[in-house]
Enzyme design. Structure first.
Site, PDB file in Angstrom:
ATOM      1  N   ARG A  54       6.633   8.672   0.328  1.00  0.00           N
ATOM      2  CA  ARG A  54       6.349   7.866  -0.858  1.00  0.00           C
ATOM      3  C   ARG A  54       6.252   8.813  -2.043  1.00  0.00           C
ATOM      4  O   ARG A  54       5.272   9.520  -2.194  1.00  0.00           O
ATOM      5  CB  ARG A  54       5.049   7.079  -0.649  1.00  0.00           C
ATOM      6  CG  ARG A  54       4.404   6.575  -1.913  1.00  0.00           C
ATOM      7  CD  ARG A  54       3.394   5.497  -1.715  1.00  0.00           C
ATOM      8  NE  ARG A  54       2.195   5.898  -0.967  1.00  0.00           N
ATOM      9  CZ  ARG A  54       1.261   6.741  -1.373  1.00  0.00           C
ATOM     10  NH1 ARG A  54       1.381   7.363  -2.537  1.00  0.00           N
ATOM     11  NH2 ARG A  54       0.210   7.001  -0.626  1.00  0.00           N
ATOM     12  N   HIS A 112       0.545   5.087  -4.423  1.00  0.00           N
ATOM     13  CA  HIS A 112       0.428   3.993  -3.458  1.00  0.00           C
ATOM     14  C   HIS A 112       0.623   2.648  -4.152  1.00  0.00           C
ATOM     15  O   HIS A 112       1.410   1.810  -3.727  1.00  0.00           O
ATOM     16  CB  HIS A 112      -0.949   4.036  -2.791  1.00  0.00           C
ATOM     17  CG  HIS A 112      -1.232   2.822  -1.970  1.00  0.00           C
ATOM     18  ND1 HIS A 112      -0.550   2.545  -0.803  1.00  0.00           N
ATOM     19  CD2 HIS A 112      -2.069   1.768  -2.156  1.00  0.00           C
ATOM     20  CE1 HIS A 112      -0.984   1.395  -0.293  1.00  0.00           C
ATOM     21  NE2 HIS A 112      -1.899   0.904  -1.106  1.00  0.00           N
ATOM     22  N   TYR A 127      -5.025  13.576  -3.684  1.00  0.00           N
ATOM     23  CA  TYR A 127      -4.996  13.831  -2.244  1.00  0.00           C
ATOM     24  C   TYR A 127      -3.755  14.544  -1.721  1.00  0.00           C
ATOM     25  O   TYR A 127      -3.577  14.697  -0.540  1.00  0.00           O
ATOM     26  CB  TYR A 127      -5.220  12.525  -1.462  1.00  0.00           C
ATOM     27  CG  TYR A 127      -4.267  11.401  -1.855  1.00  0.00           C
ATOM     28  CD1 TYR A 127      -2.959  11.367  -1.364  1.00  0.00           C
ATOM     29  CD2 TYR A 127      -4.674  10.376  -2.698  1.00  0.00           C
ATOM     30  CE1 TYR A 127      -2.091  10.355  -1.708  1.00  0.00           C
ATOM     31  CE2 TYR A 127      -3.815   9.349  -3.058  1.00  0.00           C
ATOM     32  CZ  TYR A 127      -2.523   9.344  -2.561  1.00  0.00           C
ATOM     33  OH  TYR A 127      -1.666   8.340  -2.908  1.00  0.00           O
TER      34      TYR A 127
HETATM   35  C1  LIG Z   1      -6.086  -4.926   7.261  1.00  0.00           C
HETATM   36  C2  LIG Z   1      -5.994  -4.148   5.995  1.00  0.00           C
HETATM   37  N1  LIG Z   1      -6.801  -3.120   5.795  1.00  0.00           N
HETATM   38  C3  LIG Z   1      -6.754  -2.416   4.637  1.00  0.00           C
HETATM   39  C4  LIG Z   1      -5.863  -2.735   3.657  1.00  0.00           C
HETATM   40  C5  LIG Z   1      -5.836  -1.960   2.333  1.00  0.00           C
HETATM   41  N2  LIG Z   1      -4.602  -1.203   2.258  1.00  0.00           N
HETATM   42  C6  LIG Z   1      -3.525  -1.648   1.572  1.00  0.00           C
HETATM   43  S1  LIG Z   1      -2.191  -0.658   1.773  1.00  0.00           S
HETATM   44  C7  LIG Z   1      -3.056   0.410   2.748  1.00  0.00           C
HETATM   45  C8  LIG Z   1      -2.383   1.601   3.334  1.00  0.00           C
HETATM   46  C9  LIG Z   1      -1.168   1.224   4.107  1.00  0.00           C
HETATM   47  O1  LIG Z   1      -0.554   2.385   4.574  1.00  0.00           O
HETATM   48  P1  LIG Z   1       0.835   2.308   5.322  1.00  0.00           P
HETATM   49  O2  LIG Z   1       0.757   1.315   6.433  1.00  0.00           O
HETATM   50  O3  LIG Z   1       1.228   3.675   5.685  1.00  0.00           O
HETATM   51  O4  LIG Z   1       1.837   1.684   4.269  1.00  0.00           O
HETATM   52  P2  LIG Z   1       2.275   2.338   2.851  1.00  0.00           P
HETATM   53  O5  LIG Z   1       1.286   1.856   1.833  1.00  0.00           O
HETATM   54  O6  LIG Z   1       2.274   3.801   3.003  1.00  0.00           O
HETATM   55  O7  LIG Z   1       3.625   1.768   2.584  1.00  0.00           O
HETATM   56  C10 LIG Z   1      -4.370  -0.015   2.905  1.00  0.00           C
HETATM   57  C11 LIG Z   1      -5.397   0.689   3.676  1.00  0.00           C
HETATM   58  C12 LIG Z   1      -5.020  -3.827   3.909  1.00  0.00           C
HETATM   59  N3  LIG Z   1      -4.102  -4.235   3.015  1.00  0.00           N
HETATM   60  N4  LIG Z   1      -5.093  -4.510   5.077  1.00  0.00           N
END
Ligand SMILES: Cc1ncc(C[n+]2csc(CCOP(=O)(O)OP(=O)(O)O)c2C)c(N)n1
Ligand SMILES: Cc1ncc(C[n+]2csc(CCOP(=O)(O)OP(=O)(O)O)c2C)c(N)n1
Ligand SMILES: [Mg+2]
Ligand SMILES: [Mg+2]
Lengths: 325, 367, 325, 367
Positions: free
Chosen positions: B262, B266, B275
């Protein structure tokens, strides 16, 4: 007509709908060969085949989540959570998706699914097998929540639930699964979701109950009758949407109301029903809207259930107190 | 052609990653022939450029306060564009929330995406996209929906595939596990795509899992899987195409780990400098999917990079007009709060809506 | 004294307790290096080390379940659910274990843990980022549930929650995380869990609220004052156990009560508080116990929040109606 | 001695299962020497016989209506007795609900178990068992508790291990996945033991997962793992001992799949003839762990089978007296419902309790 238990009426409803609509599938833990731990799906796999009635791996979130997937793509799944206490791992899928998919997509995707859950105490079971989670579901916008108390209602309500294009939580009072027998039509019929039924007309007090508690209230009514107290008994049948009209009309007449539920008290189902009384019939009230509920404790293991479960005596005690108020 | 033998050569358990072109766009597998025509590759490049441009614009609309939180796609577009080419109209797309290019290919309109991130549910209607689910916010939960869809398709005898997306962070959720397991046990046609962009918000991969790679997780379910260079359009296209065929033929799920990065934040509320290091960012900038595809095209004399600017200008216009469409969307109404909760508005909701309407009438509208 | 926002007061409470008690650990998604998506744990990892303040993988059931394991074996974990809507995957662990371990083992194992959850709407967020799940927790026996509405209370209540030997759900009204500043003592102090506070003495009507709604009620009170309506404002502060005494005394005096909560209406928090009014002050009532709540809908995306969120105008409208009743 | 090399020889990915004795109790690994003294092995046999007898008695108490639902252990006892030998006082035992022999070794009294299954929470106090959790009913949920305990031990610098149990069915739950992943990422001293008895109530293994075996699921988390013949006391003892050492030394979790068979019903409410064949049951009867250990002892001239009867009679007496103790337990009181919910009874619970007490006084006690 055929004499059926609650279990048989539920099986019958699924059998009729499975025969009628090829898009219906039934699954969950042990619902296939075993016919469910309560035998509610007994015979259905044999009759309808194992692509329509089948076991799933042991994972409730997946059972609910895959059902959502099926429901939005043309099937009409009926899933079983083996016991009330095991519906909790599925909460995220139910609250975050099942209840919301229609709204999220502005009606593009519908979620015609039924989640069957045997619920409630009084069966001398292990921990997590005697819970009353209806308030959790009732507080979740997007769900309908139904609880039958008789074989006749069980069949008609379940058929309505299956035919509903919205998700329905169908809670089965397992304590009376086999305790009540009743003549039930063999053919298909429906009972509308959202309509309470008045099981007894009365003058002095309205008692609202549902599920297994209805029978306990009926026993209490025998005692009440002996003291010339005339009770109007409402079987709520649907936890959400609530039948305000029936509640209003009854309490406007009697001026007194007792709600009897076995779920824990605080933030529980009884409070909502009584607030509806406040909203609909305040000026008719001759005594405080009253509840008789489970304690704010974990439902105890079997030896402690005698304290927790609401007995006809206790219900009568409250009725009498209220009528004398 | 990527085939079963290739799959066998890139075993996740040996920590192999399938790659077709290097950072300079040079083909590194000898005898490799693209399974796309030159025009198609050029079109893919244009699509990638379009996604990137739209994404940049989205971020800037957000900065201008014209849109709420938005999750940028920068750096992950090869996965999306390759997906878009492979996913057929009869297939289902089950998104997470960071696959913009794939959504557009499925028929989602950009104005709908803008409308959604402006805070309107109507942005999830996806009027022209068939078999496309809305964005799924609760991480990994959507994978189970794909499995249910897979079951339904199988049950109904359809020959189509559900493509389901999740991030590296999402592989930690119980729903990931349950989805892979159900898919395997039920033999359903689902391709799971893990976009491993090395971060879940601020949490780096090594704090998310100790597994050798994410593709290897397929072993736990006997689901065939492979790790792919997700910044390599060709590698992604090869594997996605293969996976689609495999799933249809074998009636079994398939798992793809797309290794990527990425490059952006985020979401627009995030500040990645908190980070991660500039060094790491620079290293991954060298692997940028757009540049790599461009280098390939240039080396094949299929593309003149001076075209980019013109294209971008053209795209920006188009994107702006889509955004204007979103901005011109009819105002949010009280009906929009109530009317989609159930097929028929229950009396209780009618009551609540009426009460509120009465209040509005009394005070003369929302302030 | 130091001027602090709600966020700062919460950070400060954790900082003080981390310094004081080596058994305290703080973890969750992004709480380490990042300091939490709302920066509530900012600086804590740097100061207390990464075995005490750290990130977890992305799995809420695991965050809650591992915390239970830590709590019963000597640590005192404070965990964070990143947003209200993401507490649902942890429901099974919270309902089935966190709330019950003490009772199940007859007090042999204690569960001294705090689950921090930013909650509530009005922040223009994505779906699942604006939920008000307090009724689910309040209905779960074995939990205590706390919601502060000011920086001062936030610090004192969190310290109490951390020092409590029972599990506490600590809901943080994220909408006012930075909206209010207040002088807060720098040293440690506690505010008892289970005690409401009367933010304004009044004569004509009792309004009960908590969290971000307190501020909206306060704005409505300005309008009320202009019309010479004197409002007694109770900030509930603790969702369970409920402070019946404060509610009783107030409603006995005013005879009128309005509960304002942003959670959905049916089976929601307001109904419970009003049933307590029925139970404690029925004979003093001069108007129906009334609620102003969220709709029984999903909380809309940002553009629709103007309809859903309770405004001072709407609160005032209800107050005036009730007083005129 | 089972060591890292042995571990390497029994890779789950090659579908290998570690076994020491065959169905006739003959040692099949040459050069294998038990790491237990003869008396210890004899004692293990006795313990196994005790567990089996207690289990039979429990089922019969239940049949007599003196106890509620009970989950029999028949056929799985080698896992429990080996666990009991390996788990140290400083270790934690995190049970599912089908490890009777291990609980007893940890210090749980049989009367407590009986009391629990008679429906009294006091049966979970485990007065003499340190570091032993209560039975966990929600499948797989307990694994996360073990990981938290592991973290706490590590944090506090203790040298001890948490042993956590789950069934084959339990591996499908999201909590299994999350527990293994957290344990690996946090490097905590937890030994996970999957009792694969081939059924989750009526659901057979092949409808639970498609993985080659259950040990192989460790690959998804980079957790070292091995499949063991769970009906082979020596194999279980070897691997559990090794796992304990490994975990302490490496500060990493370990996963054991114990392959076994539930010879009895799922619980006393279950009828296995509905879902499995007599042939299958007969086949597994040949692999009975008690018989195999007995055959070994006889072949080594360490045991005279005519002793069994005497021992069983003696055990039955002991077990009956434990049951009587449970039956003589003080009656369930109202306090038992309320007084353990919180450290201090909140006013609201006092109120509810008082109201109920008033009612009881009014009507003269519970009917
Ligand atoms: C069940 C849940 N817990 C926490 C979140 C908050 N949250 C949104 S995106 C994210 C990180 C997701 O990481 P990843 O799966 O690697 O996807 P990326 O954002 O890197 O595309 C978090 C913790 C959420 N949306 N759903
Ligand atoms: C979360 C949850 N879902 C369902 C159940 C009901 N249930 C009790 S035991 C069991 C099967 C467990 O199978 P397995 O994990 O293989 O253990 P075994 O009973 O074979 O020892 C089920 C489904 C439960 N206790 N918990
Ligand atoms: Mg990521
Ligand atoms: Mg099993």
């Amino acid at each position: 007509m055929k004499v059926m238990t609650l279990v048989q009426a539920i099986t019958d409803a699924m059998d009729i709908k499975l025969s009628e609509d090829k898009n219906i599938v039934v699954y969950g833990e042990d619902v296939g060969v075993e016919g469910g731990v309560f035998r509610v799906t007994e015979g259905l796999q044999l009759k309808h085949g194992n692509s329509r009635v089948f076991d799933s791996p042991l994972a409730e979130s997946a059972i609910a989540g895959t059902a959502l997937g099926m429901a939005i793509s043309g099937l009409r799944p009926i899933i079983e959570m083996q016991f009330d206490g095991f519906s909790f791992p599925a909460f995220n899928q139910i609250i975050s998706h099942v209840a919301r998919f229609r709204n999220r997509t502005r009606g593009k995707f519908e979620v015609p699914m039924v989640i069957r859950i045997p619920y409630g105490g009084g069966i001398n079971a292990l921990e997590h097998h005697s819970e009353s989670p209806e308030a959790y579901f009732g507080h979740t916008p997007g769900l309908k929540v139904v609880i039958p108390s008789t074989p006749y209602d069980a069949k008609g309500l379940l058929i309505s639930a299956i035919e509903d294009n919205d998700p329905v939580i169908y809670l089965e009072p397992k304590r009376i699964y086999r305790a009540i027998k009743q003549e039930v039509p063999e053919e298909k019929y429906t009972i509308p979701i959202g309509k309470a039924s008045i099981l007894n007309k009365g003058e002095h007090i309205t008692v609202i109950a549902y599920g297994a508690m209805v029978r306990e209230v009926q026993k209490a009514m025998v005692m009440a009758k002996a003291k010339s107290i005339s009770v109007e008994l409402i079987d709520l049948r649907t936890i959400w949407p609530i039948d305000r009209d029936t509640i209003r009309q009854s309490v406007q007449k009697t001026g007194r109301v007792l709600v009897v539920t076995e779920a824990p008290q605080s933030y529980g189902p009884a409070a909502e029903l009584l607030q509806i009384v406040n909203e609909e019939a305040f000026l008719s009230l001759e005594a405080p809207p009253t509840r008789l509920t489970g304690f704010d404790t974990v439902i105890p293991l079997p030896l402690g259930e005698k304290f927790y479960m609401l007995t006809p005596e206790r219900i009568f005690y409250e009725i009498e107190k209220l009528v004398k108020y | 052609m990527f085939n079963l033998k290739t799959l066998d050569k890139f075993k996740p358990i040996d920590d192999k990653t399938y790659q077709v072109i290097d950072n300079d766009g040079k083909v590194i597998i000898k005898d490799w022939i693209p399974d796309l025509k030159d025009e198609e590759i050029v079109q893919a490049y244009k699509d990638l450029l379009f996604e990137r441009t739209a994404d940049f614009m989205a971020v800037s609309y957000q900065r201008q306060g014209r849109m709420f939180t938005y999750p940028p796609n920068l750096g992950q577009e090869a996965i999306h564009i390759a997906s878009g080419k492979v996913i057929q109209p009869e297939d289902w797309l089950v998104p997470a929330f960071r696959e913009l290019g794939a959504w557009l290919a499925k028929g989602v309109s950009l104005w709908e995406i803008f409308l959604y991130f402006k805070g309107h549910e109507d942005g999830s209607k996806f009027l022209n996209a068939k078999r496309m689910l809305p964005i799924s916010v609760p991480i990994a939960s959507q994978l189970l929906h794909a499995v249910g869809i897979g079951y339904a398709m199988k049950y109904q005898g359809e020959k189509a595939v559900a493509f389901a997306y999740v991030g590296d962070g999402g592989t930690s959720e119980g729903d990931f596990h349950e989805a892979l397991n159900f898919a395997a046990v039920w033999d359903v046609p689902v391709v799971f795509v893990v976009q491993n962009n090395r971060f879940a918000i601020s949490v780096p991969l090594k704090m998310q899992t100790r597994s050798l790679n994410l593709a290897v997780k397929g072993v736990a379910y006997d689901v065939k899987s492979i790790a792919v260079d997700g910044n390599d359009f060709f590698a992604m296209h090869d594997v996605l195409s293969f996976a689609r065929e495999f799933v249809l033929k074998e009636n079994k799920p398939f798992l793809i780990e797309a290794k990527t990065y990425r490059q952006g934040a985020h979401t627009t509320s995030d500040d990645p400098t908190r980070y991660r290091t500039k060094d790491e960012e620079d290293e991954w900038a060298l692997k940028d999917p757009l540049k790599r595809l461009q280098s390939y095209l240039i080396s094949k004399k299929l593309w003149d990079p001076s075209e980019d600017e013109k294209l971008i200008a053209q795209y920006k216009k188009k994107i702006d007009s889509e955004f204007e469409k979103a901005e011109a969307y009819p105002e949010y109404k009280l009906d929009d709060v109530f009317d989609y909760m159930y097929e028929n508005l229950p009396d209780e909701l009618k009551r609540q809506k009426n009460n509120y309407q009465n209040y509005l009438n009394h005070v003369g509208g929302v302030k």
